[in-house]
Design an enzyme around this catalytic site. Structure first.
Site, PDB file in Angstrom:
ATOM      1  N   ASP A   1      -4.121   2.492  14.801  1.00  9.41           N
ATOM      2  CA  ASP A   1      -2.744   1.742  13.882  1.00  9.41           C
ATOM      3  C   ASP A   1      -2.481   2.739  12.740  1.00  9.41           C
ATOM      4  O   ASP A   1      -1.442   2.209  12.027  1.00  9.41           O
ATOM      5  CB  ASP A   1      -3.466   0.261  13.648  1.00  9.41           C
ATOM      6  CG  ASP A   1      -2.415  -0.321  12.881  1.00  9.41           C
ATOM      7  OD1 ASP A   1      -1.253  -0.199  13.294  1.00  9.41           O
ATOM      8  OD2 ASP A   1      -2.855  -0.815  11.692  1.00  9.41           O
TER       9      ASP A   1
ATOM     10  N   GLU B   1      -0.032   9.358   6.570  1.00  8.38           N
ATOM     11  CA  GLU B   1       1.145   8.651   6.925  1.00  8.38           C
ATOM     12  C   GLU B   1       2.079   8.175   5.592  1.00  8.38           C
ATOM     13  O   GLU B   1       1.342   8.348   4.531  1.00  8.38           O
ATOM     14  CB  GLU B   1       0.844   7.457   7.701  1.00  8.38           C
ATOM     15  CG  GLU B   1      -0.097   6.271   6.852  1.00  8.38           C
ATOM     16  CD  GLU B   1      -0.730   5.256   7.358  1.00  8.38           C
ATOM     17  OE1 GLU B   1      -0.272   3.897   6.735  1.00  8.38           O
ATOM     18  OE2 GLU B   1      -1.226   5.124   8.447  1.00  8.38           O
TER      19      GLU B   1
ATOM     20  N   SER C   1       0.760  -1.138  -0.240  1.00 10.69           N
ATOM     21  CA  SER C   1      -0.104   0.099   0.083  1.00 10.69           C
ATOM     22  C   SER C   1       0.625   1.324   0.015  1.00 10.69           C
ATOM     23  O   SER C   1       0.267   2.258  -0.127  1.00 10.69           O
ATOM     24  CB  SER C   1      -0.947  -0.036   1.406  1.00 10.69           C
ATOM     25  OG  SER C   1      -0.267  -0.033   2.356  1.00 10.69           O
TER      26      SER C   1
ATOM     27  N   ALA D   1      -8.277   0.829  12.517  1.00  7.72           N
ATOM     28  CA  ALA D   1      -7.518  -0.001  11.898  1.00  7.72           C
ATOM     29  C   ALA D   1      -7.565  -0.298  10.488  1.00  7.72           C
ATOM     30  O   ALA D   1      -7.504  -1.511  10.075  1.00  7.72           O
ATOM     31  CB  ALA D   1      -7.369  -1.435  12.604  1.00  7.72           C
ATOM     32  N   SER D   2      -8.165   0.735   9.813  1.00 13.54           N
ATOM     33  CA  SER D   2      -8.617   0.825   8.355  1.00 13.54           C
ATOM     34  C   SER D   2      -7.653   1.704   7.542  1.00 13.54           C
ATOM     35  O   SER D   2      -6.559   1.455   7.372  1.00 13.54           O
ATOM     36  CB  SER D   2      -9.984   1.117   8.396  1.00 13.54           C
ATOM     37  OG  SER D   2     -10.248   2.325   8.900  1.00 13.54           O
ATOM     38  N   ARG D   3      -7.913   2.914   7.660  1.00 11.35           N
ATOM     39  CA  ARG D   3      -7.180   3.955   6.890  1.00 11.35           C
ATOM     40  C   ARG D   3      -7.056   5.348   7.529  1.00 11.35           C
ATOM     41  O   ARG D   3      -8.329   5.539   8.106  1.00 11.35           O
ATOM     42  CB  ARG D   3      -7.586   4.102   5.424  1.00 11.35           C
ATOM     43  CG  ARG D   3      -7.424   3.152   4.439  1.00 11.35           C
ATOM     44  CD  ARG D   3      -5.873   2.921   4.323  1.00 11.35           C
ATOM     45  NE  ARG D   3      -5.724   1.704   3.100  1.00 11.35           N
ATOM     46  CZ  ARG D   3      -5.347   0.548   3.477  1.00 11.35           C
ATOM     47  NH1 ARG D   3      -5.543   0.088   4.896  1.00 11.35           N
ATOM     48  NH2 ARG D   3      -5.264  -0.537   2.421  1.00 11.35           N
TER      49      ARG D   3
ATOM     50  N   HIS E   1       0.616   1.249  11.607  1.00 10.91           N
ATOM     51  CA  HIS E   1      -0.169   0.477  10.534  1.00 10.91           C
ATOM     52  C   HIS E   1       0.373  -1.003  10.249  1.00 10.91           C
ATOM     53  O   HIS E   1       0.775  -1.314   9.334  1.00 10.91           O
ATOM     54  CB  HIS E   1       0.252   1.333   8.955  1.00 10.91           C
ATOM     55  CG  HIS E   1      -0.878   0.963   8.130  1.00 10.91           C
ATOM     56  ND1 HIS E   1      -1.288   1.587   7.248  1.00 10.91           N
ATOM     57  CD2 HIS E   1      -1.626  -0.244   7.873  1.00 10.91           C
ATOM     58  CE1 HIS E   1      -2.153   1.216   6.473  1.00 10.91           C
ATOM     59  NE2 HIS E   1      -2.428  -0.004   6.857  1.00 10.91           N
TER      60      HIS E   1
ATOM     61  N   GLY F   1      -2.462  -5.682  10.384  1.00 12.08           N
ATOM     62  CA  GLY F   1      -2.584  -6.745   9.720  1.00 12.08           C
ATOM     63  C   GLY F   1      -1.422  -7.476   9.381  1.00 12.08           C
ATOM     64  O   GLY F   1      -1.133  -8.302   8.516  1.00 12.08           O
TER      65      GLY F   1
ATOM     66  N   THR G   1      -2.238  -6.205  -0.325  1.00 10.69           N
ATOM     67  CA  THR G   1      -3.117  -5.482   0.483  1.00 10.69           C
ATOM     68  C   THR G   1      -4.609  -5.557   0.301  1.00 10.69           C
ATOM     69  O   THR G   1      -5.076  -6.201  -1.032  1.00 10.69           O
ATOM     70  CB  THR G   1      -2.758  -4.033   0.438  1.00 10.69           C
ATOM     71  OG1 THR G   1      -3.043  -3.367  -0.914  1.00 10.69           O
ATOM     72  CG2 THR G   1      -1.468  -3.932   0.791  1.00 10.69           C
TER      73      THR G   1
END
EC number: 1.1.1.290
Length: 381
Positions: free
Chosen positions: A233, A238, A45, A207-209, A255, A258, A67
């Protein structure tokens, strides 16, 4: 065939053995020299596959991202050029689910007293990661519901589209892709008005975007006091992080929700098979072909019959605060953030809870620990 790949996608040399020449890149953008001759490009990503990159890759026939998200890929540009595409939805869902489970166990352990089925949990986004998180929280006995307007519009029964129900939940956990247009954009889904409505008895997890939450508006909100508990996260813009926000975040990580070994290798398997299939080659690799053996560790369910004992055991296998500490020490610069992701637990990879076996004495325990993501064994009577 010339394959150019991010060096942090694991197991590619085994998965693509004999498929072609494999060259790696280490920065966010592949070198122009490699792009010029690439038939296939495998990214994470952090790499923006846009018009600028594609202009440098005249031979490119296939792109894949290891991803779940695709917002870093210009899908229209790929289609216009006749370039095939694949990604890895669901590969890291169990890893993200475990991250959320550990965060919630930690939060619950700080609550003076609570009744499990009176804890209201809003899962924002009912895709692979959202359902993986929700299933684990349901196994704790919490009252879980799923907010997903696009699925609701399609008539899916187990989701709802009541935003106020989300904002009043005790726990809110975000698991949506980043979208900027359409009927239900998720960029700044949590903007100033929504964030102002949150209070100190709530837990907000992302914990997504990063840009699903307006980070500047969140900083403004937490500076007012009586803030919700926060587990972040992901971060807007970022690898640049709004450093002033970090001290207010209870658990802050770079991040990596996962980034279990199973999640990363699973993504590699999915995109490798897609590449092989695209070029007409046998595509039959599985996770077990390349994943190291399971590190079995057995525990009796009788020793895990309290929230405290379950929280402590979960920490033995995945301690969020280790990642939090490293992030605060090293992750507040762009270089440090990228380095933490790139080198995440290289010496001792994070393994998923399925490697741990719980010996259960009844069917209720057996079902609960399977839902929590562990392996389980039911003792015969």
């Amino acid at each position: 065939m010339k394959i150019v790949a991010d060096q942090n996608i694991p197991a590619l040399s085994d998965l693509l053995s004999g498929a072609g020449t494999l060259s790696y890149f280490s920065e966010r953008i592949p070198p122009q020299k490699l792009l010029a001759e690439a038939d296939a490009l495998l990214v994470r990503s952090v790499t923006q596959v846009d018009e600028v990159l594609l202009e440098q890759a005249p031979e490119l026939k296939f792109v894949a991202s290891a991803t779940i998200g695709t917002e870093h890929i210009n899908l229209q540009a790929l289609e216009e050029r006749g370039i095939g595409f694949a990604h890895a939805p669901g590969a890291n869902a169990q890893s993200v689910g475990e991250y959320v489970l550990c965060a919630v166990l930690n939060w619950l352990s700080d609550q003076p007293r609570y009744v499990a089925d009176e804890i209201d949990v809003a899962i924002v986004g009912a895709g692979h990661t959202g359902k993986a998180a929700g299933k684990r929280l349901e196994a704790l006995g919490l009252n879980v519901h799923y907010y997903d307007p696009p699925l609701c519009k399609k008539g899916v029964k187990f989701v709802h589209d009541h935003w106020q129900r989300v904002l009043t939940a005790d726990i809110i956990s975000c698991h949506v892709p980043l979208t900027r247009d359409g009927d239900f954009p998720t960029q700044h889904l949590f903007e100033n008005t929504a964030l102002q409505s949150l209070h100190s008895q709530q837990l907000l997890i992302n914990a997504s975007r990063g840009a699903v939450i307006d980070n500047n508006a969140l900083l403004e909100r937490v500076e007012q006091g009586e803030r919700p508990s926060l587990v972040l996260d992901v971060w807007e813009n970022e690898p640049e992080v709004l450093s002033g926000l970090v001290p207010y975040v209870d658990i802050a990580t770079p991040h990596i929700a996962g980034h279990s070994l199973e999640g990363k290798v699973g993504g590699a398997v999915m995109i490798s098979n897609a590449l092989l299939e695209h070029f007409g080659k046998p595509a039959d690799k599985t996770l077990s072909d390349v994943l190291p053996g399971k590190a079995w560790n057995e525990r009796d369910a009788g020793g895990l019959n309290s929230l405290e004992s379950l929280n402590l055991w979960a920490k033995e296998h995945y301690d969020l605060f280790r990642d939090d500490e490293l992030f605060r020490q090293q992750g507040l610069t762009t270089e440090g953030f990228d380095s933490l992701r790139r080198n995440y637990r290289k010496e001792s990879p994070r393994r998923e809870f399925i490697n741990q076996v719980v010996t259960c004495h009844n069917s209720e325990q057996y079902i609960q620990f399977l839902q929590l993501g562990f392996s389980a064994r039911l003792l015969s009577k």
